[in-house]
Design a protein around this motif. Structure first.
Motif, PDB file in Angstrom:
ATOM      1  N   THR A   1       0.813  -1.212   0.000  1.00 54.94           N
ATOM      2  CA  THR A   1       0.000   0.000   0.000  1.00 54.94           C
ATOM      3  C   THR A   1       0.848   1.265   0.000  1.00 54.94           C
ATOM      4  OG1 THR A   1      -0.065  -0.109   2.420  1.00 54.94           O
ATOM      5  CG2 THR A   1      -1.969  -0.992   1.213  1.00 54.94           C
TER       6      THR A   1
ATOM      7  N   TRP B   1      -1.322  -4.749  -1.481  1.00 57.78           N
ATOM      8  CA  TRP B   1      -1.851  -3.770  -2.455  1.00 57.78           C
ATOM      9  C   TRP B   1      -1.783  -4.353  -3.871  1.00 57.78           C
ATOM     10  CZ3 TRP B   1      -4.812   0.232  -1.962  1.00 57.78           C
ATOM     11  CH2 TRP B   1      -4.866   1.244  -2.930  1.00 57.78           C
TER      12      TRP B   1
ATOM     13  N   THR C   1      -1.011   5.949  -5.847  1.00 57.78           N
ATOM     14  CA  THR C   1      -2.220   5.310  -5.328  1.00 57.78           C
ATOM     15  C   THR C   1      -3.062   4.651  -6.412  1.00 57.78           C
ATOM     16  OG1 THR C   1      -3.395   7.407  -5.509  1.00 57.78           O
ATOM     17  CG2 THR C   1      -2.377   6.881  -3.369  1.00 57.78           C
TER      18      THR C   1
END
Length: 427
Positions: A337, A349, A376
């Motif tokens: 992440t 992630w 992200t």
């Protein structure tokens, strides 16, 4: 040591136990086949090989292939320029940065599974459509599709920390014969070398007796059973002829230093030697990448080991002229992440992560995809692992659109049939 989530059932194994394990599952060996036998024979003339470096647990893309220094989630490490203008890697990878022109990146991986137990299998199987069967891991699939090389060595060898053994479950519906021959801690099976108490003459006599029993057995049983028995003994005998692969006295201090005197360094060097000896598919495994806590110190310790071992491997494959026929892939089950948790760690992630590859017709110095400023999300097209399986199959000379597995009478695509290769990666 394997991280606690690792559920792979491996076992210590001597040569005798390996033979027993394979022979005991001989009845399952006939399950998987290829749709076109003539085409299969042509495929198995290929000289292509593959070396997969698997970073189990999930290396952070932000501390390696896709750094975002100075951003909200970027972490403490800088990025550094590479030999490819405009492309930066983490400062933890200075050696690979100098060789960026030799390999390629995909920075736009989006996969579905954030769990180790199920995600590892999905990635290593190429996440095919669910058709109610268990697909093989890529090592087993390549072992089936291309077969062993002329060396006669096992087509799928897994070099890993911890225990070794014959891991038949990797083969899925193909049958046990195509499982992974695991070298725990890079060591050979016990009793690989003929005991001094057994003379050459006695050994030959024993093998002649075995072959006589095999022929008798073959007359009364389905042919695949007897073929399996012959296969496992042939593998054992071939390994016995290559015991020097495991003799550390044959290694130079220079090579030990270049690859690193770490587990990953030693195992990557053994992986190169196995490829040179003729193993079709080698997987080198590194554990300990599940950094939910203390992510940055963990990566400061681990990423340089990857940097050192891989950069030495790339140099050697190029120097030996092997880069044209050996595909090297570096990946894990997902990334980590961007958000940094309360334990100064990064969690799982699958939404936006990276992997690397080189050799065997992969266009060097290619960077596919990108993530946004803070890492992200992916900007533009994203790729699931199925697209990479198509790409890698093409690179090693297998066309996934014309090649199928046979599970009994059930034809099955070898890669996700709704995905395509990433053409920009293929020369």
């Amino acid at each position: 040591m394997p991280h606690p989530r690792c559920q792979i059932a491996d076992h210590t194994l001597s040569r005798r136990r390996m033979l027993g394990a394979l022979a005991g599952t001989a009845g399952g060996l006939a399950c998987g086949g290829l749709l076109q036998p003539t085409f299969a024979k042509e495929l198995q003339k290929s000289d292509k090989q593959m070396l997969l470096v698997w970073l189990d647990g999930g290396m952070s893309q932000l501390e390696s292939w896709d750094p975002k220094p100075g951003t909200q989630f970027g972490g403490p490490y800088r990025s550094i320029p590479t030999s490819l203008p405009g492309v930066h890697l983490s400062e933890l990878m200075p050696r690979l940065a100098k060789q960026m022109h030799r390999f390629s990146l995909v920075r736009s991986m989006r996969t579905e599974d954030p769990n180790h137990s199920s995600g590892v299998g999905k990635i290593l199987r190429g996440h095919p459509k669910n058709r109610g069967v268990e697909y093989p891991f890529m090592g087993s699939a390549v072992a089936k599709l291309l077969g062993p090389t002329k060396s006669g060595l096992p087509p799928y060898v897994w070099v890993k920390p911890g225990n070794g053994g014959f891991i038949s479950k990797h083969a899925g519906f193909l049958g046990a014969k195509y499982g992974a021959f695991a070298l725990g801690n890079g060591k050979p099976p016990k009793n690989l070398v003929r005991l001094d108490s057994i003379t050459v003459e006695d050994d030959l006599a024993r093998n002649a007796l075995r072959e006589k029993f095999n022929r008798r057995y073959a007359k009364r049983h389905p042919p695949n059973n007897s073929e399996a028995h012959s296969y496992v003994y042939d593998v054992a005998q071939t390994l016995m002829k290559h015991s020097d692969l495991f003799d550390e006295a044959t290694l130079s201090d220079r090579d030990r230093d270049r690859y690193g005197r770490t587990d990953l360094g030693k195992h990557t060097l053994l992986g190169r030697r196995l490829i040179e000896a003729g193993v079709r598919f080698v997987q080198v495994q590194s554990y300990g990448w599940d950094t939910h806590g203390d992510n940055f110190n963990a990566h400061a310790s681990r990423v340089p080991k990857v940097d050192q071992a891989l950069s030495a491997l790339l140099e050697d494959l190029d120097e030996r002229g092997l880069s044209e026929r050996v595909l090297v892939v570096v990946m894990c089950e997902f990334g980590r992440t961007p958000r940094i948790n309360g334990s100064v760690g990064r969690d799982h992630w699958p939404n936006a992560w990276s992997l690397a590859m080189t050799g065997c017709g992969i266009r060097p110095g290619t960077v596919i995809g990108e993530t946004n400023a803070d890492g992200t999300d992916i900007v533009g097209e994203r790729y699931d692992i199925g697209a990479l399986f198509h790409t890698w199959y093409h690179a090693i000379g297998i066309d996934p659109t014309t090649t199928e597995f046979m599970n009994g009478t059930q034809p099955l695509p070898i890669a996700h049939d709704e995905m395509q290769p990433i053409r920009e990666l293929l020369s």
